[in-house]
Design a protein around this motif. Structure first.
Motif, PDB file in Angstrom:
ATOM      1  N   LEU A   8      20.241  51.281 -42.635  1.00 36.13           N
ATOM      2  CA  LEU A   8      18.887  50.323 -41.567  1.00 36.13           C
ATOM      3  C   LEU A   8      17.303  51.029 -42.158  1.00 36.13           C
ATOM      4  CD1 LEU A   8      20.455  51.002 -37.733  1.00 36.13           C
ATOM      5  CD2 LEU A   8      20.025  48.881 -39.210  1.00 36.13           C
ATOM      6  N   TRP A  20      16.773  48.989 -44.875  1.00 39.71           N
ATOM      7  CA  TRP A  20      16.453  47.863 -45.066  1.00 39.71           C
ATOM      8  C   TRP A  20      14.925  47.804 -44.136  1.00 39.71           C
ATOM      9  CZ3 TRP A  20      18.920  42.693 -45.022  1.00 39.71           C
ATOM     10  CH2 TRP A  20      18.476  41.740 -43.951  1.00 39.71           C
ATOM     11  N   THR A  37      14.279  45.084 -37.452  1.00 42.93           N
ATOM     12  CA  THR A  37      14.638  46.244 -37.919  1.00 42.93           C
ATOM     13  C   THR A  37      16.421  45.991 -38.171  1.00 42.93           C
ATOM     14  OG1 THR A  37      13.317  47.957 -38.423  1.00 42.93           O
ATOM     15  CG2 THR A  37      14.863  49.084 -38.180  1.00 42.93           C
ATOM     16  N   LEU A  38      16.650  45.913 -36.428  1.00 46.05           N
ATOM     17  CA  LEU A  38      18.306  46.414 -35.883  1.00 46.05           C
ATOM     18  C   LEU A  38      18.575  44.279 -36.175  1.00 46.05           C
ATOM     19  CD1 LEU A  38      17.284  47.337 -32.290  1.00 46.05           C
ATOM     20  CD2 LEU A  38      18.364  48.813 -34.050  1.00 46.05           C
ATOM     21  N   LEU A  85      21.942  45.459 -38.376  1.00 43.48           N
ATOM     22  CA  LEU A  85      23.455  46.117 -38.626  1.00 43.48           C
ATOM     23  C   LEU A  85      24.153  45.356 -38.272  1.00 43.48           C
ATOM     24  CD1 LEU A  85      22.177  48.053 -34.228  1.00 43.48           C
ATOM     25  CD2 LEU A  85      23.223  49.008 -36.835  1.00 43.48           C
TER      26      LEU A  85
END
Length: 433
Positions: free
Chosen positions: A76, A79, A404-405, A408
């Motif tokens: 994360l 990323w 950001t999420l 996942l």
């Protein structure tokens, strides 16, 4: 130390004084914000130096979090740096450079974005031929960029007669100390980049702490004094009104038209060197992730040009993302989003020193001075900035968190497609001898 000062001193000290004054409503608190930004950066540098020495691997923050918290948090972080932080920082610097360059030659406002994009692409091409070219630019511009700072400081303190302390911003848009520190932290940002090359240093335990702490101490002193000098030359409300043109106007006031242009050229050199340092460093994060097969199209992104040893595919993708956000946004928005996003993960990296000491109490040839107070100060200061940004810029903060999420599901897909090999198994799937 050249990398620390070269990547930290760039556009922020010349572009952000007006925003800092406006955020807190006056000159005195603005100077406090610059001091606090420097103290927080030094505390972070002292803390991350121990993490860097304990984990002397190339890759910086992404690798540190992966080693301490596991692959999900490492992914994360990488990323976020690849998709948000790197492109936003490069884009903001490119736009600031284009704006100042068009102002220098009195070009129409529409020229600023093409000039910024052209500069970013030029530096990317130059860096693609090898790190020695980008490194040479870094050393030369680090020396040259102190010229406008020293001129404004010396002449401003000597010839200025404006009120330095207690001057009002003349604006009602007060967003508080958190917003002011967010602006200053963009000016201080860049010190973490030296950790990206820790694994390539001959003696990181000795040289890394000196580079971070020594470089940041010089930068903090320069930032505070140049703000005092500018306030000595221009009224606080005038600095707010001028915005990104305040430093150039101060130089023209002190030196006349020709002298002002010379200082403006020095400011452009400063931003140019800072931009070069970012373009030199950020593609290495994407490369590190691609080499671990943690990104889509990892085989392509991990390609190294045999002639120069540069990750040209990662460099091209990073620059493409930067150019895209340059077209779609403005530099102040990009810089705020970048600082907010990175400081969410800085908090985790500062807390990592406690976990590393618990795992290996006697390990590490460098230890944070005044432990645990310095790491705690770094964590609390960063949390204050992140929390204030969430309150005052909730929608923009949610955009950064959301992007950001998005990483996942990408991580879950890639980890299923490329599972970790069993112990004793080589990357090609065969059992080790």
């Amino acid at each position: 130390m050249s990398l620390v000062m070269g990547t930290v001193i760039g556009s922020g000290i010349f572009m952000k004084p007006g925003r800092v004054i406006e955020a807190v409503g006056g000159s005195t608190l603005a100077l406090v914000a610059w001091v606090l930004g420097g103290v927080l950066s030094i505390a972070g540098g002292l803390t991350i130096a121990e993490v860097s020495v304990r984990i002397p691997k190339t890759g910086g923050l992404y690798v540190y979090l992966e080693e301490v918290y596991g692959k999900v948090w490492g992914f994360l972080c990488g990323w976020m740096q690849t998709i948000i932080y790197g492109p936003a920082i490069i884009g903001a610097l490119g736009l600031y450079f284009g704006t100042l360059l068009s102002d220098l030659f009195s070009l129409p406002g529409g020229w600023s974005v093409p000039l910024g994009i052209g500069t970013v692409v030029f530096l990317a091409v130059l860096n693609s031929f090898g790190t020695k070219y980008g490194g040479s630019i870094q050393v030369m511009t680090t020396v040259a960029k102190f010229m406008p700072i020293l001129l404004i400081i010396v002449l401003g303190l000597w010839k200025g007669n404006e009120q330095v302390f207690g001057a009002s911003s003349g604006s009602m848009l007060h967003t508080g100390m958190g917003s002011a520190m967010l602006a200053t932290l963009f000016a201080y940002d860049g010190w973490m980049l030296v950790g990206f090359v820790a694994g390539e240093m001959k003696n990181p335990a000795k040289h890394l702490p000196i580079a971070i702490v020594g470089g940041l101490s010089i930068v903090t002193a320069a930032y505070v004094i140049i703000n005092v000098a500018m306030l000595h030359v221009l009224p606080a409300d005038e600095i707010v009104r001028l915005g990104t043109s305040a430093a150039g106007t101060a130089a023209t006031t002190l030196l006349g038209g020709l002298g002002g242009k010379i200082v403006s050229i020095g400011i452009l050199i400063s931003i140019f060197g800072c931009l070069n340092g970012k373009i030199l460093a950020f593609p290495r994060i994407m490369l590190a992730m691609a080499e671990r097969r943690q990104l889509p199209f990892s085989r392509f992104l991990s390609k190294i040009w045999s002639r120069s040893g540069v990750p040209v595919a990662a460099l091209a993708v990073e620059i493409t993302l930067a150019v895209t956000v340059m077209v779609l946004s403005n530099p102040d928005y990009l810089s705020d989003m970048a600082v907010f996003a990175i400081y969410m993960f800085y908090i985790l990296s500062f807390a990592a020193v406690f976990l590393l000491r618990r795992r290996d109490p006697g390990g590490g040839s460098y230890r944070v001075p005044l432990y645990p107070y310095v790491p705690v100060a770094a964590i609390l200061g960063s949390a204050f900035v992140v929390g204030s940004t969430l309150i005052h810029s909730f929608t923009d903060s949610m955009v950064a968190i959301g992007i950001t999420l998005v990483g996942l599901p990408i991580y879950l897909y890639i980890s299923r497609r490329h599972p970790e090999p069993e112990p004793g198994t080589r990357a090609d799937g065969n059992r080790a001898a």
